[in-house]
Every structure is written in C-alpha cells, then in structure tokens.
Design a protein around this motif. Structure first.
Motif, PDB file in Angstrom:
ATOM      1  N   ARG A  63       0.829  -1.196   0.000  1.00 47.44           N
ATOM      2  CA  ARG A  63       0.000   0.000   0.000  1.00 47.44           C
ATOM      3  C   ARG A  63       0.866   1.249   0.000  1.00 47.44           C
ATOM      4  O   ARG A  63       1.094   1.893   1.008  1.00 47.44           O
ATOM      5  N   GLU A  64       1.383   1.592  -1.153  1.00 51.68           N
ATOM      6  CA  GLU A  64       2.157   2.804  -1.352  1.00 51.68           C
ATOM      7  C   GLU A  64       1.896   3.312  -2.758  1.00 51.68           C
ATOM      8  O   GLU A  64       1.257   2.633  -3.567  1.00 51.68           O
ATOM      9  N   ARG A  65       2.393   4.504  -3.055  1.00 55.64           N
ATOM     10  CA  ARG A  65       2.202   5.085  -4.381  1.00 55.64           C
ATOM     11  C   ARG A  65       2.748   4.153  -5.453  1.00 55.64           C
ATOM     12  O   ARG A  65       3.773   3.507  -5.272  1.00 55.64           O
ATOM     13  N   THR A  66       2.028   4.101  -6.571  1.00 52.97           N
ATOM     14  CA  THR A  66       2.390   3.207  -7.669  1.00 52.97           C
ATOM     15  C   THR A  66       2.911   4.011  -8.858  1.00 52.97           C
ATOM     16  O   THR A  66       2.712   5.225  -8.933  1.00 52.97           O
ATOM     17  N   PRO A  67       3.561   3.359  -9.813  1.00 56.86           N
ATOM     18  CA  PRO A  67       4.022   4.067 -11.010  1.00 56.86           C
ATOM     19  C   PRO A  67       2.845   4.560 -11.848  1.00 56.86           C
ATOM     20  O   PRO A  67       1.704   4.092 -11.691  1.00 56.86           O
ATOM     21  N   ALA A  68       3.130   5.463 -12.752  1.00 55.09           N
ATOM     22  CA  ALA A  68       2.103   5.949 -13.681  1.00 55.09           C
ATOM     23  C   ALA A  68       2.079   5.086 -14.935  1.00 55.09           C
ATOM     24  O   ALA A  68       1.267   5.323 -15.835  1.00 55.09           O
ATOM     25  N   THR A  69       2.952   4.099 -14.993  1.00 54.39           N
ATOM     26  CA  THR A  69       3.066   3.254 -16.181  1.00 54.39           C
ATOM     27  C   THR A  69       3.138   1.784 -15.792  1.00 54.39           C
ATOM     28  O   THR A  69       3.431   1.439 -14.644  1.00 54.39           O
ATOM     29  N   LEU A  70       2.888   0.925 -16.779  1.00 51.15           N
ATOM     30  CA  LEU A  70       3.072  -0.507 -16.612  1.00 51.15           C
ATOM     31  C   LEU A  70       3.399  -1.053 -17.995  1.00 51.15           C
ATOM     32  O   LEU A  70       2.530  -1.119 -18.866  1.00 51.15           O
ATOM     33  N   ALA A  71       4.657  -1.387 -18.212  1.00 53.63           N
ATOM     34  CA  ALA A  71       5.117  -1.831 -19.520  1.00 53.63           C
ATOM     35  C   ALA A  71       4.295  -3.007 -20.038  1.00 53.63           C
ATOM     36  O   ALA A  71       4.107  -4.002 -19.334  1.00 53.63           O
ATOM     37  N   GLY A  72       3.793  -2.870 -21.258  1.00 51.37           N
ATOM     38  CA  GLY A  72       3.021  -3.938 -21.873  1.00 51.37           C
ATOM     39  C   GLY A  72       1.536  -3.858 -21.619  1.00 51.37           C
ATOM     40  O   GLY A  72       0.755  -4.617 -22.209  1.00 51.37           O
ATOM     41  N   ALA A  73       1.118  -2.935 -20.744  1.00 53.55           N
ATOM     42  CA  ALA A  73      -0.303  -2.764 -20.426  1.00 53.55           C
ATOM     43  C   ALA A  73      -0.710  -1.318 -20.698  1.00 53.55           C
ATOM     44  O   ALA A  73       0.132  -0.431 -20.815  1.00 53.55           O
ATOM     45  N   THR A  74      -2.010  -1.090 -20.781  1.00 56.55           N
ATOM     46  CA  THR A  74      -2.545   0.252 -20.957  1.00 56.55           C
ATOM     47  C   THR A  74      -3.083   0.741 -19.617  1.00 56.55           C
ATOM     48  O   THR A  74      -3.890   0.062 -18.984  1.00 56.55           O
ATOM     49  N   VAL A  75      -2.608   1.908 -19.178  1.00 59.64           N
ATOM     50  CA  VAL A  75      -3.057   2.484 -17.919  1.00 59.64           C
ATOM     51  C   VAL A  75      -4.293   3.338 -18.197  1.00 59.64           C
ATOM     52  O   VAL A  75      -4.288   4.177 -19.093  1.00 59.64           O
TER      53      VAL A  75
END
Length: 211
Positions: A63-75
């Motif tokens: 439970r902490e801040r997450t990235p704004a991206t995820l390689a290979g997926a659409t955010v």
C-alpha cells in the motif's frame, strides 16, 4: 494497500462528496515483513517524485504510491474504466480475501463480511503478491483464461485499490504470460466510486468458477 478498513469495526459514514467505505476489506499487510515495512516507510517516496517501475514484481509494503506506467499494459482512469465496463469488458479484482483470524477460540463461528467490488468483476483474491503459491497462481491463470475466453489479445481491466501494488503485480504477471489487452486501473475502487460508479457484493470465492 497502508491498512484497509477493519471489517470487525463499524465502517465510518462518508461525508458529502466522499466515496463510501469498502466493506469486507482485509489487510494485505499480513504477508508483509515488518522489518521491510519499517525500512520502506523510512525511505518514503517524496510526493512530487515519479515512482519508477521495478524490474520484477513489487515486494511488500504493497500500500504505497504506484508508477504511472506498466510496460506492456494500458493504464486507464476511472472514466475510461466506466466506458469499458459499459462495453462489457471483463473486470478482475485481485484484492485479498479476509481470512478467519487464527486466534479465535475453538467453536467460534466466523462470518465473513461481504466484500464489495465493481459490479460484475471477477474476484481473483490474493493474486497480486510478489510471489504466488501454486493455488494463487492457478487462480489467476484460470481466471484470466475464463475472463478472456482464451483470447490472449482480449481487453481486461485489472484493479484493486488506489495506491496498491497488488493490481500492478497482477497486471504485470498477466502481461508476462502473453496477454496483450491488459488495462490497469491504478485508482481502483476508490476512483470508480469518485467517478459515480456503484459497488456490489463480490461472488463468494468458494462458488466462483475461477477457483
């Protein structure tokens, strides 16, 4: 994703403009190492910093801040999620299930509080950890195959809660298995509610076809 509401306590009432509390939410920190948690808290990421994607899966704390991206997926954001939901896109919730407390006296009846999620979502609980045991991995693999109807390119939305790495891990794992239509909703249930979406009780895991 740091500690979700305690199902044993009466949920607080939401004030005007606030999202309603989510019932039946367990504490995923149960699988976190306390030492690692304290160390991570001491090195908390500044609010203005960009959170980088790790090379592998994220370890506790979740439970902490997450990235704004995820390689290979659409955010996606909540508004896009609502459009996909209206179009019939499968939604997959990976938030943990609340387990029976180990210290309950013998003979105590444990009634699991209903867990609320996005309507129609498949609840593949406990499938967003850094490492999965065989049962958890099978639950995620089978659930993805069911939701996609075997189509590796089918769009699917994976989510849990805001500022929660469990959905990031699950979405990354799905991408690694060859799924190319993964949509990740980082704002999770909170964002869904803030955008006007409602919640409903999740199907009990025992009767879910993705077990």
């Amino acid at each position: 994703m740091k500690v979700p509401p305690d199902a044993s306590a009466a949920p607080p009432k939401a004030s005007a403009g606030e999202a309603a509390p989510i019932s039946g939410a367990p504490d995923p920190s149960a699988r976190e190492d306390s030492t690692a948690t304290k160390a991570a808290a001491a090195a908390e990421t500044p609010p203005t910093a960009t959170v980088p994607e790790p090379d592998g899966f994220r370890a506790p704390p979740y439970r902490e801040r997450t990235p704004a991206t995820l390689a290979g997926a659409t955010v996606i954001d909540a508004e896009e999620a609502r459009k996909l939901h209206a179009a019939g896109t499968p939604f997959i919730d990976v938030f943990p299930r609340k387990e029976r407390p180990a210290n309950l006296p013998e003979g105590t009846i444990f009634r699991e509080e209903p867990y609320l999620t996005i309507p129609g979502a498949i609840w593949l609980h406990d499938t967003g950890y850094e490492g999965l045991n065989p049962v958890e991995e099978a639950r995620l693999r089978d659930g993805l195959a069911l939701a996609s109807n075997g189509d590796m390119a089918a769009p699917m939305v994976i989510f849990c809660r805001r500022d929660c790495w469990l959905s990031w891990n699950a979405a990354k794992r799905a991408v690694g298995w060859g799924y190319t239509g993964i949509r990740w909703l980082p704002d999770g249930i909170e964002g869904w509610q803030e955008a006007g979406g409602t919640l409903e009780p999740a199907e009990p895991p025992e009767s879910a076809s993705a077990q």
